[in-house]
Design an enzyme around this catalytic site. Structure first.
Site, PDB file in Angstrom:
ATOM      1  N   CYS A  60     -12.962   8.796 -32.727  1.00  0.00           N
ATOM      2  CA  CYS A  60     -11.677   8.672 -32.089  1.00  0.00           C
ATOM      3  C   CYS A  60     -10.495   9.976 -31.951  1.00  0.00           C
ATOM      4  O   CYS A  60      -9.940   9.897 -30.918  1.00  0.00           O
ATOM      5  CB  CYS A  60     -10.668   7.582 -32.460  1.00  0.00           C
ATOM      6  SG  CYS A  60     -11.713   6.019 -32.928  1.00  0.00           S
TER       7      CYS A  60
ATOM      8  N   HIS B  34     -14.528  -1.199 -29.616  1.00  0.00           N
ATOM      9  CA  HIS B  34     -15.543  -0.123 -28.564  1.00  0.00           C
ATOM     10  C   HIS B  34     -16.943  -0.263 -29.126  1.00  0.00           C
ATOM     11  O   HIS B  34     -17.123  -0.591 -30.215  1.00  0.00           O
ATOM     12  CB  HIS B  34     -14.888   1.068 -28.876  1.00  0.00           C
ATOM     13  CG  HIS B  34     -13.607   1.342 -28.198  1.00  0.00           C
ATOM     14  ND1 HIS B  34     -12.636   2.143 -28.758  1.00  0.00           N
ATOM     15  CD2 HIS B  34     -13.265   1.112 -26.854  1.00  0.00           C
ATOM     16  CE1 HIS B  34     -11.378   2.096 -28.200  1.00  0.00           C
ATOM     17  NE2 HIS B  34     -11.639   1.659 -26.894  1.00  0.00           N
TER      18      HIS B  34
END
Ligand code: CIR
Length: 254
Positions: A247, A160
């Site tokens: 996250c 990401h």
């Protein structure tokens, strides 16, 4: 001051999605302990932690960040790029509906929250295997009325955008220049990770403190040398699931 949405570590985490990381055994008890310490740190930093319903059979469900991106004005519900993760989203929609208007990224576009980095009115969106140009276009359309500019940024060699770069302090980003092009971030202070710690760019700033993984002491020293207050947390088990500190929560202003 802040609300932090979190979700417990599922016992199925050892079947998580992996892209750039080789599978290693995850110590479930240790993962739960580390997640508890993470939640306690969020409370110390002024968050009210709100637990989402457990999803024991969804291996990546602890990584709540990927399901939504929350702004002061609106919550944008993501459409995760990994199909196995889409069933994580409805409970996040339910929780966020209490606090924000919700808007959706429509399929077939895909977007993981881990690809969206917000710095004041700039929204950087990773062009990654999980997030595509259609999602970037939809995000820009949803946010333009609030004065945000959406900037697409290619990422390479990591999952990401926020594996490569995160906010370390106001107007200050910590990044790994091998994973994302520093020139893309115009007009902000950049701190490079220590080259021996390539995965150290994922830190979580909450209020006047920045959480960083204990595995990255050299990058921590670089942040502190820039006057940033840092608290270190063990995150070894989520790292084996290709996750990191940002996250495991969705943080919004209350
Ligand atoms: C996945 O591949 O989707 C998970 N194993 C890791 C997701 C980590 N999330 C994040 O960086 N925002």
């Amino acid at each position: 001051m802040f609300i932090a949405l979190t979700r417990g570590v599922p016992p199925s985490i050892d079947r998580c999605e992996l892209t750039h990381v080789s599978r290693e055994p995850i110590d479930f008890a240790r993962a739960i302990e580390q997640h508890g310490a993470y939640e306690r740190a969020l409370v110390r930093l002024g968050c009210r932690v709100e637990h989402l319903p457990e999803l024991p059979d969804l291996p990546d469900s602890v990584f709540v960040e990927d399901a939504a991106v929350v702004f002061d004005e609106v919550a944008v519900i993501a459409r995760p790029g990994a199909e196995s993760r889409r069933a994580e989203v409805p409970s996040v929609v339910d929780a966020l509906s209490a606090y924000r208007d919700v808007r959706f990224i429509d399929g077939p576009a895909t977007l993981d929250g881990g690809d969206v980095l917000v710095d004041r009115r700039r929204v950087y969106i990773g062009a990654s295997a999980r997030t595509n140009a259609d999602a970037a276009r939809q995000l820009a359309a949803l946010l333009s009325r609030f004065g945000y500019t959406v900037i697409a940024i290619p990422v390479r060699g990591c999952l990401h955008l926020k594996s490569a770069v995160t906010l370390a302090a106001p107007e200050t980003l910590v990044l790994n220049p091998d994973l994302v092009e520093p020139a893309a971030f115009d007009g902000v202070q950049l701190i490079h990770v220590d080259p021996s710690e390539p995965m150290a760019a994922n830190v979580l700033q909450v209020g006047d403190m920045t959480l960083c993984a204990t595995a990255y002491p050299r990058t921590r020293a670089r942040l502190e040398a820039h006057g940033i207050r840092v608290e270190a947390l063990d995150a070894t088990e989520v790292a084996k699931a290709e996750g990191a500190l940002t996250c495991c929560s969705i943080i919004l202003r209350a």
